[in-house]
Scaffold this motif. Structure first.
Motif, PDB file in Angstrom:
ATOM      1  N   GLY A 120       0.791  -1.227   0.000  1.00 40.03           N
ATOM      2  CA  GLY A 120       0.000   0.000   0.000  1.00 40.03           C
ATOM      3  C   GLY A 120       0.820   1.273   0.000  1.00 40.03           C
ATOM      4  O   GLY A 120       0.348   2.320  -0.458  1.00 40.03           O
ATOM      5  N   LEU A 121       2.075   1.219   0.489  1.00 39.96           N
ATOM      6  CA  LEU A 121       2.908   2.418   0.537  1.00 39.96           C
ATOM      7  C   LEU A 121       4.000   2.436  -0.538  1.00 39.96           C
ATOM      8  O   LEU A 121       4.836   3.331  -0.552  1.00 39.96           O
ATOM      9  CB  LEU A 121       3.540   2.549   1.930  1.00 39.96           C
ATOM     10  N   SER A 122       3.975   1.456  -1.424  1.00 33.98           N
ATOM     11  CA  SER A 122       4.983   1.432  -2.489  1.00 33.98           C
ATOM     12  C   SER A 122       4.283   1.417  -3.842  1.00 33.98           C
ATOM     13  O   SER A 122       3.632   2.375  -4.217  1.00 33.98           O
ATOM     14  CB  SER A 122       5.916   0.223  -2.313  1.00 33.98           C
ATOM     15  N   GLY A 123       4.414   0.340  -4.590  1.00 31.06           N
ATOM     16  CA  GLY A 123       3.757   0.242  -5.878  1.00 31.06           C
ATOM     17  C   GLY A 123       4.651   0.629  -7.039  1.00 31.06           C
ATOM     18  O   GLY A 123       5.824   1.015  -6.856  1.00 31.06           O
ATOM     19  N   PRO A 124       4.133   0.547  -8.260  1.00 27.96           N
ATOM     20  CA  PRO A 124       4.923   0.903  -9.450  1.00 27.96           C
ATOM     21  C   PRO A 124       5.456   2.333  -9.344  1.00 27.96           C
ATOM     22  O   PRO A 124       4.750   3.238  -8.893  1.00 27.96           O
ATOM     23  CB  PRO A 124       3.903   0.771 -10.590  1.00 27.96           C
ATOM     24  N   GLY A 125       6.702   2.497  -9.728  1.00 22.86           N
ATOM     25  CA  GLY A 125       7.297   3.826  -9.658  1.00 22.86           C
ATOM     26  C   GLY A 125       7.905   4.161  -8.324  1.00 22.86           C
ATOM     27  O   GLY A 125       8.374   5.288  -8.114  1.00 22.86           O
ATOM     28  N   ALA A 126       7.925   3.201  -7.398  1.00 20.95           N
ATOM     29  CA  ALA A 126       8.537   3.412  -6.079  1.00 20.95           C
ATOM     30  C   ALA A 126       9.719   2.469  -5.918  1.00 20.95           C
ATOM     31  O   ALA A 126       9.856   1.465  -6.630  1.00 20.95           O
ATOM     32  CB  ALA A 126       7.521   3.182  -4.963  1.00 20.95           C
ATOM     33  N   LEU A 127      10.589   2.784  -4.960  1.00 20.92           N
ATOM     34  CA  LEU A 127      11.704   1.919  -4.588  1.00 20.92           C
ATOM     35  C   LEU A 127      11.398   1.292  -3.234  1.00 20.92           C
ATOM     36  O   LEU A 127      10.999   1.986  -2.288  1.00 20.92           O
ATOM     37  CB  LEU A 127      13.000   2.720  -4.493  1.00 20.92           C
ATOM     38  N   LEU A 128      11.613  -0.019  -3.126  1.00 17.40           N
ATOM     39  CA  LEU A 128      11.482  -0.740  -1.866  1.00 17.40           C
ATOM     40  C   LEU A 128      12.854  -1.274  -1.477  1.00 17.40           C
ATOM     41  O   LEU A 128      13.498  -1.974  -2.272  1.00 17.40           O
ATOM     42  CB  LEU A 128      10.514  -1.910  -2.018  1.00 17.40           C
TER      43      LEU A 128
END
Length: 388
Positions: A120-128
């Motif tokens: 919920g706090l990441s997703g496509p376009g984010a870095l984990l």
């Protein structure tokens, strides 16, 4: 063996590969079995996550029974349909207040809480950015997120900073356990928080093994370090360990709770947590508040178990790892302990790296002198044989 499916001869079942896979696991010493425990245990339990000894506490059981009588056996639907009760929301508020967070949101398990929070706090376009020893639920959440994932070496703050500093993504999330389940080590949360703040990243901390053991009165490692309640920190936890019940929770800023109610698939599409589990967890929280000696007792007993097992590191949590090397060695030692009246955990790959199979002992607040004497007698003998 040839069988007919729709008139077409088939030489083998499409599941025949499972037999070969099972043989391979057996040769590697990695076969597993379900072993139901009795309702009234006859062995000394040094394997469960019931750190505070509350799963059988009469007030905790009564809390579950009263919720069962009031709300029924099941929650009857997802929380957005019929699965939410006043009890769910009362517990969320009570736990958030206890640890020092602004809000809480209940999920059906700690596993689904991690799925909901990380995805919920990441997703496509984010870095984990995830620790190499993160729990399997975090690993699965990273896979489901469709974010770019960087796995950093265990407890390596410099590697986390390097990943954040070189990112091209606008949003970034760092996720870690507070207490790692296989080795009991503490995450360097203060340093990770500093790194996240420098690079405008959210820090998600799984307090599954910290809640009830670390912090003032068991409020968790984040509370102990003065990091709880920060606007860029989100906590996940389970109710199935120190609180002796079942379920998971996400704790954090109000905007996070609202976002997950709108978007978190494990909340929207999963049946809500059963009321009896919520009632038992609420009662366990009250016991913890009224008996703050329990977390200190866990750490004291963990130190005793480490001394018995000749583990050089002083335990920082309820977990005492006794590394024996090969899976067969660890399994034989665990079986010998059970035959002698002590149930211990046995961690083998993929739960731990190859060559580090281990007994995983867990301390409980409710252990007494007789329990520890039995542990000394059995473990000293079993480990002497395993280490030859």
């Amino acid at each position: 063996m040839t069988e007919l499916f729709s008139g077409t001869p088939v030489d083998t079942s499409p599941l025949a590969w499972l037999d070969a896979a099972a043989r391979q696991r057996r040769r590697a010493g990695l076969r597993r079995a379900l072993r139901p425990r009795p309702a009234v245990g006859t062995e000394l339990d040094l394997a469960s996550n019931d750190y505070l000894g509350l799963s059988q506490h009469p007030e905790v059981i009564e809390g579950g029974v009263q919720a069962l009588r009031t709300w029924g056996a099941g929650s009857t639907g997802s929380r957005l349909v019929t699965g939410d009760t006043e009890l769910h929301q009362q517990f969320e508020a009570a736990l958030a207040e206890f640890v020092g967070a602004a809000t809480g949101l209940l999920f059906s398990s700690g596993y689904t809480a991690n799925l909901g929070a990380v995805v919920g706090l990441s997703g496509p376009g984010a870095l984990l950015v995830s620790d190499a020893c993160s729990h399997a639920s975090v690993v699965d959440a990273c896979r489901l997120s469709r974010a770019r994932v960087v796995v950093t070496p265990h407890r390596d703050v410099d590697a986390v900073e390097a990943a954040l500093a070189s990112r091209s993504e606008e949003r970034a999330v760092v996720v870690t356990d507070s207490v790692f389940s296989a080795d009991g080590a503490l995450a360097p949360l203060r340093q990770l928080s500093d790194v996240c703040r420098r690079h405008r990243a959210v820090l998600i901390v799984d307090e599954a093994h910290g809640l009830g053991v670390r912090g003032a009165g068991g409020r968790g490692l984040l509370q102990e370090l003065g990091l709880v309640g920060a606007p860029d920190v989100v906590i996940t936890a389970t109710l199935s360990k120190a609180l002796g019940s079942q379920g998971g929770v996400v704790l954090g800023p109000p905007a996070v709770r609202e976002h997950f109610i709108d978007t978190a698939r494990p909340l929207i599409f999963d049946t809500g947590l059963a009321p009896a589990a919520v009632g038992a967890a609420m009662a366990a929280l009250r016991v913890l508040e009224s008996e703050p000696w329990r977390p200190a007792a866990v750490l004291r007993h963990a130190r005793t178990l480490a001394e018995i097992c000749n583990v050089p590191q002083t335990p920082q949590s309820a977990v005492v790892p006794v590394i024996l090397g090969e899976p067969e060695t660890a399994l034989r030692a665990a079986t010998a302990c059970l035959d002698a009246g002590i149930r211990v955990g046995c961690f083998r790959p993929p739960s731990v790296p190859a060559g580090t199979s281990r007994l995983r002992l867990t301390a409980r607040a409710s252990l007494n002198d007789g329990d520890l004497d039995l542990a000394r007698h059995v473990l000293t003998r079993v480990l002497a044989a395993a280490r030859r």
